[in-house]
Design an enzyme around this catalytic site. Sequence first.
Site: not given
Length: 206
Positions: A9, A13-14, A73-74, A160, A187
């Site tokens: 990625t 943030g992730k 994948d979110s 979001y 997550r």
Amino acid sequence: MTREVLFATNNQGKVRELKEAFKKAGVDISIKTNSDLVDPPHVAETGRTFEENAKLKAHALAQFSNLPTIADDSGLMVDSLNGAPGVRSARYAGEAHNDAHNNAKLLAELGGVSSEKRTAHFNTTIVVSMPGNFDKDLVVNGTCDGRILAGPRGEDGFGYDPLFYVPEKGKTFAQMTTDEKNEISHRGRAVEKLLQKLPDWFNQFN
């Protein structure tokens, strides 16, 4: 010895959420990301499901980097929109990862929809792949229920998060600390399952 893995990625943030979860669990893993690679491949997310997209990324980047690779994948599924934006969550407004445009389109699509009908669900699917052993992928899922507000609240998070309100917490994701969000988010729940299964998964390759 610290094990090195790639998190496929560019979303910092992730990355921050995963690193904090690993640290809290005492997992001795060094996380690399796409930004640590030279000319990594761009993977088109053409899958029809979250799992298919996560596997596309995990396999391509594991093969390229020759490192054990985590990919996710979110997506956000809104009931009154028949599950949209779903696997197209990051590209909902047509331009990949433009959070402002995606949020604006979501609010426009929900114009006139009453609060009680704005129920929604976040999903994360995480896939871990070992180079040359794609038949042994580790796959975990996590979900979180909430509803979509009529306007953003909060300054943190990404995607979001400012619109996704979790009634049990009385906050949006963007109003929560990273620890708060990790405790209940899609997550965070997927990562919790990942932490439980990852040691045994790695052991099969020793």
